[in-house]
Design a protein around this motif. Structure first.
Motif, short mmCIF file in Angstrom:
data_model
loop_
_atom_site.label_atom_id
_atom_site.label_comp_id
_atom_site.label_asym_id
_atom_site.label_seq_id
_atom_site.Cartn_x
_atom_site.Cartn_y
_atom_site.Cartn_z
N VAL A 292 -13.57 14.79 -19.74
CA VAL A 292 -12.18 15.15 -20.09
C VAL A 292 -11.97 15.11 -21.60
N ALA A 293 -11.32 16.16 -22.13
CA ALA A 293 -10.88 16.14 -23.53
C ALA A 293 -9.38 15.85 -23.55
N VAL A 294 -9.00 14.82 -24.30
CA VAL A 294 -7.59 14.47 -24.47
C VAL A 294 -7.25 14.64 -25.94
N SER A 295 -6.09 15.20 -26.24
CA SER A 295 -5.60 15.20 -27.63
C SER A 295 -4.45 14.22 -27.73
N GLY A 296 -4.20 13.75 -28.97
CA GLY A 296 -3.18 12.73 -29.18
C GLY A 296 -3.80 11.35 -29.00
N ALA A 297 -3.09 10.35 -29.54
CA ALA A 297 -3.52 8.97 -29.37
C ALA A 297 -2.28 8.10 -29.27
N VAL B 201 -15.05 20.67 -27.96
CA VAL B 201 -16.01 19.80 -27.26
C VAL B 201 -16.14 20.27 -25.80
N PRO B 202 -17.38 20.50 -25.30
CA PRO B 202 -17.53 20.96 -23.92
C PRO B 202 -17.07 19.91 -22.90
N VAL B 203 -16.10 20.32 -22.06
CA VAL B 203 -15.54 19.40 -21.04
C VAL B 203 -15.19 20.20 -19.79
N ASP B 204 -14.92 19.46 -18.70
CA ASP B 204 -14.48 20.09 -17.44
C ASP B 204 -12.96 20.20 -17.38
N VAL B 205 -12.29 19.24 -18.04
CA VAL B 205 -10.82 19.14 -17.94
C VAL B 205 -10.25 18.94 -19.34
N ALA B 206 -9.14 19.64 -19.65
CA ALA B 206 -8.47 19.44 -20.94
C ALA B 206 -7.05 18.94 -20.70
N LEU B 207 -6.68 17.87 -21.42
CA LEU B 207 -5.33 17.31 -21.31
C LEU B 207 -4.69 17.26 -22.70
N PRO B 208 -3.98 18.32 -23.11
CA PRO B 208 -3.32 18.28 -24.41
C PRO B 208 -2.11 17.36 -24.36
N CYS B 209 -2.14 16.27 -25.12
CA CYS B 209 -1.11 15.23 -25.04
C CYS B 209 -0.51 14.87 -26.39
N ALA B 210 -0.58 15.79 -27.38
CA ALA B 210 -0.05 15.45 -28.71
C ALA B 210 1.27 16.16 -29.01
N THR B 211 1.23 17.51 -29.14
CA THR B 211 2.45 18.18 -29.63
C THR B 211 2.44 19.66 -29.25
N GLN B 212 3.50 20.37 -29.61
CA GLN B 212 3.62 21.79 -29.22
C GLN B 212 2.62 22.67 -29.97
N ASN B 213 2.19 23.73 -29.30
CA ASN B 213 1.31 24.76 -29.88
C ASN B 213 0.04 24.18 -30.53
N GLU B 214 -0.54 23.19 -29.90
CA GLU B 214 -1.77 22.58 -30.43
C GLU B 214 -3.02 23.17 -29.77
N LEU B 215 -2.83 24.10 -28.84
CA LEU B 215 -3.99 24.72 -28.19
C LEU B 215 -3.74 26.23 -28.15
N ASP B 216 -4.44 26.97 -29.03
CA ASP B 216 -4.17 28.41 -29.17
C ASP B 216 -5.21 29.25 -28.42
N ALA B 217 -5.12 30.57 -28.59
CA ALA B 217 -6.00 31.48 -27.84
C ALA B 217 -7.47 31.22 -28.13
N ASP B 218 -7.80 30.98 -29.40
CA ASP B 218 -9.21 30.73 -29.74
C ASP B 218 -9.72 29.46 -29.06
N SER B 219 -8.89 28.42 -29.07
CA SER B 219 -9.29 27.17 -28.41
C SER B 219 -9.44 27.40 -26.91
N ALA B 220 -8.54 28.20 -26.33
CA ALA B 220 -8.62 28.48 -24.89
C ALA B 220 -9.93 29.20 -24.57
N THR B 221 -10.28 30.17 -25.42
CA THR B 221 -11.53 30.92 -25.21
C THR B 221 -12.73 29.97 -25.27
N THR B 222 -12.71 29.07 -26.25
CA THR B 222 -13.82 28.11 -26.38
C THR B 222 -13.89 27.21 -25.15
N LEU B 223 -12.75 26.69 -24.72
CA LEU B 223 -12.74 25.81 -23.53
C LEU B 223 -13.31 26.56 -22.32
N LEU B 224 -12.85 27.79 -22.14
CA LEU B 224 -13.30 28.57 -20.97
C LEU B 224 -14.80 28.85 -21.06
#
Ligand code: NDP
Length: 445
Positions: A234-239, A310-333
């Motif tokens: 799992v990739a988590v953003s925010g702390a 970072v290669p993961v099975d699950v992404a949990l964005p937990c920091a703030t708005q618009n922190e995961l854009d199209a390029d990041s989505a493409t990389t995750l996928l």
């Protein structure tokens, strides 16, 4: 977008110039309501859509305060009382330098539908200030909170408007805010704020609720595919509050969170996050993520970008708005990520959401997956009203039940409107119809 809905959206843009995040949130909801309006045209009559996108009340005020060196600062305070169809306005306060009217309005708008999904009888609101608590002493934060509450106290109350925490507002700030409210009103209205300390009206599980709920929602989505979080990376953003307890619940369910972040960068810990160390650094010492890396062999700090590389099975964005854009989505996928559940509010851009939906992965919008926090705030209000206190297991069982219900109502609504598995449509349709039905019952007000 249908013509009728497009017209409402254009009005919102024209009337709320420069408020990009608010436009984005309204567009996301209105766009997905097409099938609902198509099936039930009465939802577009009597100005209902026009009314739902206009806050019932917007309060903006000066917050003067004095720092430790005697210098005077002036911040701006906001409270947007967006919609009270289902109950008193309810939603957090955000203290962050980026706060402006558009950000608070987007958060308040999202809150209406999120709160409806919880089934707890709460309306939608949000507030905050462009005050930055980072690097401020406890005394400075206290003086700021006292000044902020001196104005806010005129507008809130246990049956009127019940604020809570959000970015930059945790237990310390809620304590100072409550202390000042009590002093001004000469009244111990525990139900006026949620996220209180356990010794003075707080609820067990409130601290954990948003992060726990996000992970429970991801687990429910996986269960629809006969899968679970067990063994998933799992990739988590925010702390902060949401990230820490998302990591905790993911670990409890057998998953392996390997990242977290703050505004100084992100950490990759392939061995799995050491949660005790992370809590010590962030909750006790109020430190930066680099302080974790310096004490954790094998962990590395990346100061550019976000953890989505970072290669993961699950992404949990937990920091703030618009922190995961199209390029990041493409990389995750490309790296095989198959589940995204939002812990933050609106962390994925519209283009990222489009990419996830086009790829057919499990994607949960924050208004459904992060609703556990406000749901547990409503449980705190219930305990305050009944002058009682539940143990951890009771409160957690209620949170688990509410998250399962939210998941199921999203699934059901998506099926009803012909797009099974579309949690965006499901959440918006289930939340909107509840609020809209009550607004119609209350007449044109
Ligand atoms: P916290 O203040 O506890 O933590 C926020 C975290 O996100 C911090 O690590 C912070 O880093 C990071 N962050 C914030 N803004 C930025 C930014 N612009 N760029 C990079 N990192 C950033 O807040 P919460 O955990 O309470 O809230 C996180 C998200 O969850 C928000 O979107 C909030 O609206 C949402 N949410 C929170 C709920 C709750 O119950 N608390 C309920 C539902 C949603 P740094 O310290 O360096 O700024």
């Amino acid at each position: 977008m249908q013509d009728v809905v497009e017209k409402v959206y254009e009005q919102v843009v024209a009337r709320n110039r420069g408020e990009a995040e608010f436009h984005q949130a309204v567009r996301e909801v209105l766009e997905s309501l097409g099938p609902v309006i198509g099936k039930h045209p009465h939802y577009a009559e009597d100005g209902l859509l026009e009314r739902i996108v206009e806050p019932e009340r917007q309060i903006m005020f000066r917050v003067p305060w004095v720092d430790d060196a005697g210098q005077v600062h002036v911040n701006r305070g906001f409270r947007i009382e967006f919609n009270s169809a289902l109950g008193p306005y309810k939603g957090g306060l955000r203290f962050h330098p980026s706060v402006n009217a558009g950000i608070i309005k987007f958060l308040g708008f999202e809150q209406i539908f999120k709160n409806a999904l919880t089934g707890q009888g709460i309306g939608g609101g949000k507030g905050g200030s462009d005050f930055d608590p980072h690097g401020r002493s406890d005394a400075e934060v206290m003086r700021f909170c006292q000044s902020f509450m001196t104005e806010l106290s005129r507008h809130i109350g246990p049956s009127t408007d019940v604020p809570a925490g959000d970015i930059g507002v945790g237990g310390r700030e809620i304590g100072y805010l409550f202390g000042q409210y009590k002093r001004l009103r000469n009244s111990y209205d525990a139900g006026v704020l949620t996220g209180k300390g356990l010794a003075w009206g707080g609820s067990l599980v409130r601290t954990e609720a948003t992060g726990y709920g996000t992970v429970l929602f991801a687990q429910s989505m996986l269960a629809t595919k006969g899968d679970s979080l067990e063994g998933k990376k799992v990739a988590v953003s925010g702390a902060g509050n949401v990230a820490i307890y998302a990591i905790e619940k993911a670990q409890q369910l057998g998953a392996k969170p390997i990242t977290f972040s703050d505004s100084s960068g992100y950490v990759v810990d392939e061995a799995g996050v050491d949660l005790e160390l992370l809590k010590q650094v962030k909750e006790v010492e109020r430190g930066r993520v680099a302080d974790y890396v310096s004490r954790r062999p094998g962990a590395r700090l990346v100061t550019e970008g976000r953890p989505w590389a970072v290669p993961v099975d699950v992404a949990l964005p937990c920091a703030t708005q618009n922190e995961l854009d199209a390029d990041s989505a493409t990389t995750l996928l490309r790296n095989g990520c198959a589940v995204v559940a939002e812990g933050a509010n609106m962390p994925c851009t519209p283009e990222a959401i489009e990419a996830f939906q086009a790829a057919g992965i499990l994607y949960a919008p924050g208004k459904a997956s992060n609703a556990g926090g406000v749901a547990t705030s409503a449980l705190e209000m219930e305990q305050n009203a009944g002058r009682t206190r539940w143990d951890f297991a009771t409160a957690e069982a209620k949170l688990t039940g509410i998250m399962a219900d939210i998941h199921d109502s999203c699934v059901e609504a998506a099926e009803t409107y012909g797009r099974p598995g579309d949690y965006v449509l499901g959440a918006n349709a289930a939340g909107f119809t509840q609020v809209a039905d009550v607004m119609i019952a209350h007449g044109i007000v």
